[in-house]
Design a protein around this motif. Sequence first.
Motif, PDB file in Angstrom:
ATOM      1  N   ASP A  29     -11.563  -8.704   5.404  1.00  0.00           N
ATOM      2  CA  ASP A  29     -12.141  -7.543   6.085  1.00  0.00           C
ATOM      3  C   ASP A  29     -11.492  -7.291   7.437  1.00  0.00           C
ATOM      4  N   ASP A  30     -11.579  -8.271   8.336  1.00  0.00           N
ATOM      5  CA  ASP A  30     -11.045  -8.090   9.678  1.00  0.00           C
ATOM      6  C   ASP A  30      -9.526  -8.154   9.673  1.00  0.00           C
ATOM      7  N   LEU A  31      -8.923  -7.396  10.572  1.00  0.00           N
ATOM      8  CA  LEU A  31      -7.474  -7.487  10.737  1.00  0.00           C
ATOM      9  C   LEU A  31      -7.087  -7.237  12.190  1.00  0.00           C
ATOM     10  N   ALA A  32      -5.926  -7.756  12.544  1.00  0.00           N
ATOM     11  CA  ALA A  32      -5.257  -7.415  13.792  1.00  0.00           C
ATOM     12  C   ALA A  32      -3.776  -7.347  13.486  1.00  0.00           C
ATOM     13  N   GLY A  33      -3.115  -6.305  13.999  1.00  0.00           N
ATOM     14  CA  GLY A  33      -1.708  -6.144  13.696  1.00  0.00           C
ATOM     15  C   GLY A  33      -1.106  -4.964  14.412  1.00  0.00           C
ATOM     16  N   VAL A  34      -0.006  -4.441  13.859  1.00  0.00           N
ATOM     17  CA  VAL A  34       0.761  -3.381  14.502  1.00  0.00           C
ATOM     18  C   VAL A  34       0.849  -2.181  13.564  1.00  0.00           C
ATOM     19  N   VAL A  35       0.616  -0.993  14.101  1.00  0.00           N
ATOM     20  CA  VAL A  35       0.722   0.239  13.319  1.00  0.00           C
ATOM     21  C   VAL A  35       2.195   0.499  13.007  1.00  0.00           C
ATOM     22  N   VAL A  36       2.509   0.650  11.709  1.00  0.00           N
ATOM     23  CA  VAL A  36       3.893   0.921  11.303  1.00  0.00           C
ATOM     24  C   VAL A  36       4.056   2.301  10.688  1.00  0.00           C
ATOM     25  N   ASP A  37       2.955   2.977  10.387  1.00  0.00           N
ATOM     26  CA  ASP A  37       3.012   4.347   9.872  1.00  0.00           C
ATOM     27  C   ASP A  37       1.631   4.958  10.047  1.00  0.00           C
ATOM     28  N   LYS A  38       1.559   6.289  10.064  1.00  0.00           N
ATOM     29  CA  LYS A  38       0.265   6.937  10.227  1.00  0.00           C
ATOM     30  C   LYS A  38       0.248   8.280   9.535  1.00  0.00           C
ATOM     31  N   GLY A  39      -0.972   8.721   9.183  1.00  0.00           N
ATOM     32  CA  GLY A  39      -1.149  10.012   8.552  1.00  0.00           C
ATOM     33  C   GLY A  39      -0.974  11.156   9.534  1.00  0.00           C
ATOM     34  N   PRO A  75       0.840  -1.206   0.000  1.00  0.00           N
ATOM     35  CA  PRO A  75       0.000   0.000   0.000  1.00  0.00           C
ATOM     36  C   PRO A  75       0.871   1.251   0.000  1.00  0.00           C
ATOM     37  N   PHE A  76       0.563   2.171  -0.871  1.00  0.00           N
ATOM     38  CA  PHE A  76       1.387   3.375  -0.971  1.00  0.00           C
ATOM     39  C   PHE A  76       0.582   4.654  -0.756  1.00  0.00           C
ATOM     40  N   SER A  77      -0.741   4.541  -0.741  1.00  0.00           N
ATOM     41  CA  SER A  77      -1.586   5.729  -0.595  1.00  0.00           C
ATOM     42  C   SER A  77      -2.077   5.815   0.844  1.00  0.00           C
ATOM     43  N   LEU A  78      -1.359   6.563   1.663  1.00  0.00           N
ATOM     44  CA  LEU A  78      -1.683   6.722   3.073  1.00  0.00           C
ATOM     45  C   LEU A  78      -2.282   8.104   3.275  1.00  0.00           C
ATOM     46  N   GLY A  79      -3.615   8.134   3.532  1.00  0.00           N
ATOM     47  CA  GLY A  79      -4.273   9.415   3.734  1.00  0.00           C
ATOM     48  C   GLY A  79      -3.920  10.037   5.069  1.00  0.00           C
ATOM     49  N   ASP A  80      -4.300  11.307   5.233  1.00  0.00           N
ATOM     50  CA  ASP A  80      -3.979  12.022   6.466  1.00  0.00           C
ATOM     51  C   ASP A  80      -4.575  11.366   7.704  1.00  0.00           C
ATOM     52  N   GLU A  81      -5.710  10.657   7.536  1.00  0.00           N
ATOM     53  CA  GLU A  81      -6.379  10.041   8.683  1.00  0.00           C
ATOM     54  C   GLU A  81      -6.276   8.514   8.646  1.00  0.00           C
ATOM     55  N   ASP A  82      -5.308   8.007   7.900  1.00  0.00           N
ATOM     56  CA  ASP A  82      -5.126   6.558   7.782  1.00  0.00           C
ATOM     57  C   ASP A  82      -3.932   6.082   8.599  1.00  0.00           C
ATOM     58  N   VAL A  83      -3.969   4.790   8.943  1.00  0.00           N
ATOM     59  CA  VAL A  83      -2.799   4.137   9.516  1.00  0.00           C
ATOM     60  C   VAL A  83      -2.418   2.962   8.625  1.00  0.00           C
ATOM     61  N   LEU A  92      -6.060  -9.615   3.870  1.00  0.00           N
ATOM     62  CA  LEU A  92      -5.287 -10.841   3.618  1.00  0.00           C
ATOM     63  C   LEU A  92      -4.015 -10.478   2.869  1.00  0.00           C
ATOM     64  N   ALA A  93      -3.189  -9.717   3.560  1.00  0.00           N
ATOM     65  CA  ALA A  93      -1.954  -9.205   2.983  1.00  0.00           C
ATOM     66  C   ALA A  93      -1.011  -8.853   4.128  1.00  0.00           C
ATOM     67  N   GLU A  94       0.264  -8.694   3.795  1.00  0.00           N
ATOM     68  CA  GLU A  94       1.244  -8.388   4.841  1.00  0.00           C
ATOM     69  C   GLU A  94       1.068  -6.986   5.396  1.00  0.00           C
ATOM     70  N   GLN A  95       0.473  -6.082   4.618  1.00  0.00           N
ATOM     71  CA  GLN A  95       0.193  -4.736   5.092  1.00  0.00           C
ATOM     72  C   GLN A  95      -1.161  -4.285   4.567  1.00  0.00           C
ATOM     73  N   ALA A  96      -1.816  -3.405   5.311  1.00  0.00           N
ATOM     74  CA  ALA A  96      -3.105  -2.865   4.885  1.00  0.00           C
ATOM     75  C   ALA A  96      -3.254  -1.444   5.422  1.00  0.00           C
ATOM     76  N   VAL A  97      -3.928  -0.611   4.653  1.00  0.00           N
ATOM     77  CA  VAL A  97      -4.229   0.760   5.056  1.00  0.00           C
ATOM     78  C   VAL A  97      -5.667   0.817   5.554  1.00  0.00           C
ATOM     79  N   ILE A  98      -5.880   1.483   6.685  1.00  0.00           N
ATOM     80  CA  ILE A  98      -7.221   1.565   7.253  1.00  0.00           C
ATOM     81  C   ILE A  98      -7.396   2.925   7.922  1.00  0.00           C
ATOM     82  N   ASN A  99      -8.606   3.491   7.810  1.00  0.00           N
ATOM     83  CA  ASN A  99      -8.908   4.779   8.417  1.00  0.00           C
ATOM     84  C   ASN A  99      -8.864   4.683   9.935  1.00  0.00           C
ATOM     85  N   GLN A 100      -8.404   5.734  10.582  1.00  0.00           N
ATOM     86  CA  GLN A 100      -8.248   5.726  12.038  1.00  0.00           C
ATOM     87  C   GLN A 100      -9.551   5.480  12.792  1.00  0.00           C
TER      88      GLN A 100
END
Length: 317
Positions: free
Chosen positions: A69-79, A23-31, A103-111
């Motif tokens: 849809d569901d995920l659990a993980g660690v925040v590595v970057d944030k908007g 994922p490369f498109s990290l919005g201002d309110e995304d993690v 279902l990927a090694e990284q995912a972008v999700i709104n805060q």
Amino acid sequence: MKAIATAGWGPKTKLVLSEMPAPFSLGDEDVLVEVHAASVNPKDWKLNYHLAMAATPLGTRRLPPLFGDDLAGVVVDKGTRVQGLDVGDEVYGMDMRLRTASLAEQAVINQQRVAKKPKSLSFTEAASLPLAALTALQGLRKGGAEQGKTVLIIGASGGVGSLAVQIAKYLGMQVTGVCSTRNLEFVKQLGADAVIDYTQGDYRKSAGAFDIVYDVTSYETPLTCKVLLGENGHFISTGGQGLSMVATPLYRLLGKKANSVVVESYREDLGYLTELVELGALHPVIDSVYSLVDSDAAYARNRSGRCRGKVVIEIRS
């Protein structure tokens, strides 16, 4: 990054492990979340099926290629406008856009669609909760759940049903669960006051009347459950398939108490679920755990209709 992508449409859809751009498109309110686990929900394969069947020869059959849809993980970057979450936080959640692509090694999700995960849960356990637990919670709320009311939960042993039983009991309701013979003791252990074995005939004739009938299977309609509804009784459905998709909203238009659950993912509701977990009032029920490469088998297990609780896919062990 490694991710699961779709190959094909409809009932012949296959899920394959692929190399995809991170994922490369990290919005201002995304993690940006390093995903440790994700869970399987019927929404994904039903969506793939129904949109494919509805597509015309001239139309496009486009869905995001990634699943989950569901995920659990660690925040590595944030908007720049993210509040209350920091890099390194352990989180769980889901996004109500078409797919979270978890279902990927990284995912972008709104805060607003993610919260700090319960400390007492592993990533695998936490990943099983968001969509199913939010569906259980918000469905009960739509039905007017409150202490002393009676609720019949149809499909009480599944992913949503097993959580709905626990939440309803925490709210002080009298809970009756409907399930198969092999799951009777299991649903009792979840806290149900009574259980009904649907394999022993038409239980509608003797089950009685309830304040809320919550059908988490999506197979029933307000009409098929009419005799189960008490005076001012409220019918709730997950509404994802069959006649329930049409009958429930039509019944509501006639002025009757009937709703389909359109789940919204909010940090506040996830926080409420965390409170229930930490109080010991809510615990995940895991049917089985698969590795990322075996995602297709995980979805086959979910489609079988035999799951007791949730199917989870581990991205990182």
